[in-house]
Design a protein around this motif. Structure first.
Motif, mmCIF file in Angstrom:
data_model
loop_
_atom_site.group_PDB
_atom_site.id
_atom_site.type_symbol
_atom_site.label_atom_id
_atom_site.label_comp_id
_atom_site.label_asym_id
_atom_site.label_seq_id
_atom_site.Cartn_x
_atom_site.Cartn_y
_atom_site.Cartn_z
ATOM 1 N N LEU A 64 0.651 -1.255 0.203
ATOM 2 C CA LEU A 64 -0.062 -0.022 0.037
ATOM 3 C C LEU A 64 0.957 1.364 0.083
ATOM 4 N N LEU A 65 1.977 1.255 0.786
ATOM 5 C CA LEU A 65 2.850 2.368 0.987
ATOM 6 C C LEU A 65 3.415 2.463 -0.659
ATOM 7 N N ILE A 66 3.863 1.700 -1.018
ATOM 8 C CA ILE A 66 4.819 1.484 -2.442
ATOM 9 C C ILE A 66 3.600 2.095 -3.624
ATOM 10 N N MET A 67 2.255 1.703 -3.536
ATOM 11 C CA MET A 67 1.588 2.339 -4.316
ATOM 12 C C MET A 67 1.360 3.738 -4.373
ATOM 13 N N VAL A 68 1.279 4.096 -3.097
ATOM 14 C CA VAL A 68 0.944 5.622 -2.563
ATOM 15 C C VAL A 68 2.246 6.469 -3.315
ATOM 16 N N GLN A 69 3.528 5.823 -2.529
ATOM 17 C CA GLN A 69 4.565 6.632 -3.142
ATOM 18 C C GLN A 69 4.964 6.568 -4.364
ATOM 19 N N ASN A 70 4.500 5.506 -5.254
ATOM 20 C CA ASN A 70 4.807 5.594 -6.586
ATOM 21 C C ASN A 70 4.269 6.741 -7.308
ATOM 22 N N GLU A 71 3.012 6.954 -6.916
ATOM 23 C CA GLU A 71 2.249 8.116 -7.458
ATOM 24 C C GLU A 71 3.004 9.190 -7.471
ATOM 25 N N LYS A 72 3.599 9.702 -5.974
ATOM 26 C CA LYS A 72 4.402 10.797 -5.731
ATOM 27 C C LYS A 72 5.672 10.862 -6.400
ATOM 28 N N PHE A 73 5.968 9.702 -6.638
ATOM 29 C CA PHE A 73 7.569 9.692 -7.050
ATOM 30 C C PHE A 73 7.704 9.939 -8.829
ATOM 31 N N ALA A 74 6.510 9.593 -9.313
ATOM 32 C CA ALA A 74 6.353 9.825 -10.851
ATOM 33 C C ALA A 74 6.179 11.189 -11.134
ATOM 34 N N ALA A 75 5.331 11.725 -10.090
ATOM 35 C CA ALA A 75 4.845 13.110 -10.187
ATOM 36 C C ALA A 75 6.327 14.218 -10.021
ATOM 37 N N ALA A 76 6.985 13.736 -9.171
ATOM 38 C CA ALA A 76 8.327 14.554 -8.885
ATOM 39 C C ALA A 76 9.358 14.344 -10.064
ATOM 40 N N VAL A 107 10.928 12.282 -1.332
ATOM 41 C CA VAL A 107 11.449 11.147 -0.357
ATOM 42 C C VAL A 107 11.470 11.684 1.074
ATOM 43 N N ARG A 108 11.578 13.048 1.207
ATOM 44 C CA ARG A 108 11.623 13.698 2.653
ATOM 45 C C ARG A 108 10.538 14.474 2.989
ATOM 46 N N GLU A 109 9.456 14.308 2.320
ATOM 47 C CA GLU A 109 8.211 15.068 2.751
ATOM 48 C C GLU A 109 7.739 14.307 3.927
ATOM 49 N N HIS A 110 7.698 12.989 4.075
ATOM 50 C CA HIS A 110 7.562 12.399 5.080
ATOM 51 C C HIS A 110 8.765 11.431 5.407
ATOM 52 N N VAL A 111 9.562 11.662 6.215
ATOM 53 C CA VAL A 111 10.920 10.877 6.209
ATOM 54 C C VAL A 111 10.690 9.300 6.518
ATOM 55 N N GLU A 112 9.771 9.042 7.571
ATOM 56 C CA GLU A 112 9.824 7.672 7.695
ATOM 57 C C GLU A 112 9.008 6.920 6.437
ATOM 58 N N ASN A 113 8.170 7.335 5.670
ATOM 59 C CA ASN A 113 7.599 6.950 4.665
ATOM 60 C C ASN A 113 8.463 6.674 3.496
ATOM 61 N N GLY A 114 9.250 7.907 3.271
ATOM 62 C CA GLY A 114 10.022 7.654 2.014
ATOM 63 C C GLY A 114 11.309 6.897 2.353
ATOM 64 N N GLU A 120 12.123 -0.737 0.445
ATOM 65 C CA GLU A 120 11.147 -1.815 -0.026
ATOM 66 C C GLU A 120 11.553 -2.005 -1.393
ATOM 67 N N LEU A 121 11.925 -0.983 -2.035
ATOM 68 C CA LEU A 121 12.058 -0.954 -3.684
ATOM 69 C C LEU A 121 13.400 -1.684 -3.808
ATOM 70 N N VAL A 122 14.466 -1.429 -2.820
ATOM 71 C CA VAL A 122 15.663 -2.072 -2.874
ATOM 72 C C VAL A 122 15.913 -3.609 -2.456
ATOM 73 N N PRO A 129 4.318 -6.384 -8.635
ATOM 74 C CA PRO A 129 3.799 -5.534 -9.435
ATOM 75 C C PRO A 129 4.081 -4.020 -9.073
ATOM 76 N N TYR A 130 3.681 -3.604 -7.752
ATOM 77 C CA TYR A 130 3.990 -2.280 -7.434
ATOM 78 C C TYR A 130 5.255 -1.820 -7.154
ATOM 79 N N ARG A 131 6.385 -2.903 -6.516
ATOM 80 C CA ARG A 131 7.653 -2.816 -6.615
ATOM 81 C C ARG A 131 8.220 -2.713 -8.084
ATOM 82 N N HIS A 132 7.826 -3.540 -8.866
ATOM 83 C CA HIS A 132 8.414 -3.386 -10.304
ATOM 84 C C HIS A 132 7.978 -2.000 -10.799
#
Length: 207
Positions: A64-76, A107-114, A120-122, A129-132
């Motif tokens: 779930l975190l990866i789903m959310v962060q992927n959207e933010k990462f893509a936008a960034a 990544v630093r918007e919320h340090v724990e989440n970032g 998780e990606l590494v 799928p979400y990690r991919h």
């Protein structure tokens, strides 16, 4: 003749609506409490879905975190690529910094989440799928840096990709290492800039 597009059925619309509710709930709760302070049951409750339904979309809280962060990462990355394109191209350092700035801020918007997201990606299963998707985004960032470095006449095309991997490693360490957590975004970005400058300097001295 028709447009060639099949209309979306009610079941598919319902699935999309549930996924969006789950995404919104996870995004809000992770922002409010951090990934460590949230349970999947809390996300399901806020999304108004059964916990079993939530697991159809993501089997773990990490996903779930990866789903959310992927959207933010893509936008960034999108913002960074546009910013880099707008920078005066006399030299590659400033365009590279312009590209990575929104990524660092993301990544630093919320340090724990970032930090958890990058971990998780590494270290997670790359075929999930979400990690991919997240790893593909990381590759897009690296490709963007590579493209900028190829504009430097002192860097061989074959070296640009390697140099980009070095820069992404610098970003990863500088945004996740505990020793740097107290620093402001500007201080972290300034330090990353200095490190990138140092990695590029040997190419210029050798020219």
């Amino acid at each position: 003749m028709g447009s060639g597009h099949m209309p979306i059925g009610r079941r598919e619309l319902a699935k999309q609506a549930k996924r969006e509710r789950i995404m919104t709930a996870a995004r809000e709760l992770f922002t409010e409490h951090g990934v460590g302070g949230v349970t999947t049951q809390q996300i399901a409750d806020r999304a108004d879905v059964a916990i079993g339904t939530l697991y159809l979309y993501a089997s773990t809280k990490a996903e779930l975190l990866i789903m959310v962060q992927n959207e933010k990462f893509a936008a960034a990355i999108d913002v960074g690529l546009a910013a880099a394109d707008a920078v005066d191209k006399q030299g590659v350092l400033e365009p590279v910094v312009a590209l990575i700035r929104p990524v660092v801020e993301c990544v630093r918007e919320h340090v724990e989440n970032g930090r958890t997201y990058l971990h998780e990606l590494v270290f997670g299963d790359p075929v999930e799928p979400y990690r991919h998707e997240g790893l593909a985004l990381a590759g897009r960032l690296e490709d963007g840096i590579t493209g900028l470095l190829t504009h430097d006449d002192h860097i061989e095309a074959a070296d640009a990709a390697t140099q980009a991997r070095v820069i992404t490693a610098i970003i990863h360490l500088s945004t996740t290492a505990t020793v740097y957590l107290h620093r402001s975004d500007e201080a972290v970005i300034a330090d990353i800039r200095d490190q990138i400058h140092a990695t590029l300097a040997p190419h210029h001295r050798a020219a």
